[in-house]
Design an enzyme around this catalytic site. Sequence first.
Site, mmCIF file in Angstrom:
data_model
loop_
_atom_site.group_PDB
_atom_site.id
_atom_site.type_symbol
_atom_site.label_atom_id
_atom_site.label_comp_id
_atom_site.label_asym_id
_atom_site.label_seq_id
_atom_site.Cartn_x
_atom_site.Cartn_y
_atom_site.Cartn_z
ATOM 1 N N GLY A 208 9.377 0.816 1.666
ATOM 2 C CA GLY A 208 9.059 0.911 0.239
ATOM 3 C C GLY A 208 7.660 1.446 0.048
ATOM 4 O O GLY A 208 7.057 1.995 0.972
ATOM 5 N N ASN A 209 7.134 1.310 -1.142
ATOM 6 C CA ASN A 209 5.740 1.702 -1.377
ATOM 7 C C ASN A 209 5.126 0.766 -2.421
ATOM 8 O O ASN A 209 5.800 -0.120 -2.936
ATOM 9 C CB ASN A 209 5.636 3.178 -1.782
ATOM 10 C CG ASN A 209 6.407 3.472 -3.056
ATOM 11 O OD1 ASN A 209 6.111 2.931 -4.106
ATOM 12 N ND2 ASN A 209 7.431 4.323 -2.948
ATOM 13 N N PHE A 210 3.853 0.972 -2.714
ATOM 14 C CA PHE A 210 3.119 0.002 -3.539
ATOM 15 C C PHE A 210 3.288 0.190 -5.054
ATOM 16 O O PHE A 210 2.632 -0.479 -5.831
ATOM 17 C CB PHE A 210 1.621 0.063 -3.212
ATOM 18 C CG PHE A 210 1.297 -0.397 -1.818
ATOM 19 C CD1 PHE A 210 1.582 -1.691 -1.424
ATOM 20 C CD2 PHE A 210 0.724 0.464 -0.899
ATOM 21 C CE1 PHE A 210 1.290 -2.129 -0.139
ATOM 22 C CE2 PHE A 210 0.427 0.048 0.391
ATOM 23 C CZ PHE A 210 0.707 -1.260 0.778
#
Length: 402
Positions: A208-210
């Site tokens: 995923g990412n932030f």
Amino acid sequence: MIAGKNIILGITGGIAAYKSASLVRLLVKAGAQVQVIMTPNAREFIAPLTLSTLSGKPVITEFFTANTGQWNSHVDLGLWADAMVVAPATASTIAKMAHGVADNMLVTTYLSAKAPVFVAPAMDLDMFKHPTTQHNLDLLRSYGNHIIEPAAGELASHLIGKGRMEEPENIFKVLEGFFSDTLDLKGKKVLITAGPTYEKIDPVRFIGNFSSGKQGFALAQECADRGAEVTLITGPVSLSIDNSHVNRVDVMSADEMYDAVMEHFPLQDAGIMCAAVADYKVEHQLNSKIKREKGEAPVLTLVKNRDIARAAGEKKREGQVLVGFALETDNEDAHAHEKLLKKNLDFIVLNSLNDPGAGFQCATNKVKIIERDGSETVYPCKDKRMVAKDIVDVLVNKYLKS
Ligand code: CTP
């Protein structure tokens, strides 16, 4: 138009209270009815007489007017107002508003207000930076309030930093913009992508990412408030949106987001691609959990995800508008220009992770809008809702004017 609007101006006990007199003057001059509510401490900073003279109405501080015994109804005031502005808003009042501590007329009225609420914080830089204050501001934002970010500069303490209340002229402009833009997207359909995508590795893990989704949700709220029918296609986020004009479509992966955008985009007047789509997914997702003890550490083979914005750009028909984002860490302008052309966007919103207060997770953003004709507009660091307003202003005024 501010003329004819009923505005509650809440003033709290900070040195910037003296500036509130100018705000009253600006609002009254523009034709608004202004009811000032002061906290008891605010009276130490500016005389109620100054404010009642400028507003033409007695200032309210207490639940009862002492000499007449008249009951000041926060409920009636809350219903009367077209907008409530708290300027200056001290850390203490922000905390009370965030947690519903209704121990004075101002916070009680805030809780009763049905109208949009604007909060202009003013305090010392360390108080503003403190996680408690930032958390309380986030809470207020999550309840739909508009935060007018304080400016940076020399503070009353003579320290230099962020915490100075925004100038009355700029607070006035925010209100003016808010009222003048109302419903300029009526009859339009806008698709917005938001948040991250999660690419499954096995049933318990993902790549995923932030991205928090805050900017995309702020755009959805802004478009809906301006009358649009919004389709919000969002990856996994912990945000909610309560607006009958927003059709929320929850997706998990880039593939699911791709399918949802392809289904909905043909019906839209505009698309704003704000999601932080994962560039890669795992080639072979596993149906059972990868075990730690068994064998070597796994090697994941990644394959490219499809570019959703680019696919929408290829399908864009005459009259449709497509807006993209570029979050860069280096060579920002060149990369943004390249994406603008490659994805057939009408304009691109560039934010750089090198700018403090911009990008993932934070409540603020600092953007530059780059258009196909080469024009560029640079905006200061603002609350994401205000950034949404700037983006939608460009969309409406330059691209969707019928
Ligand atoms: N975007 C998209 N689908 C993807 C990747 C990006 O729709 N698979 C959109 C984003 O929502 C954004 C724009 O394309 O509006 C630019 O995203 P960004 O991640 O900055 O660009 P990429 O094309 O992925 O390029 P890179 O990651 O190499 O910078």
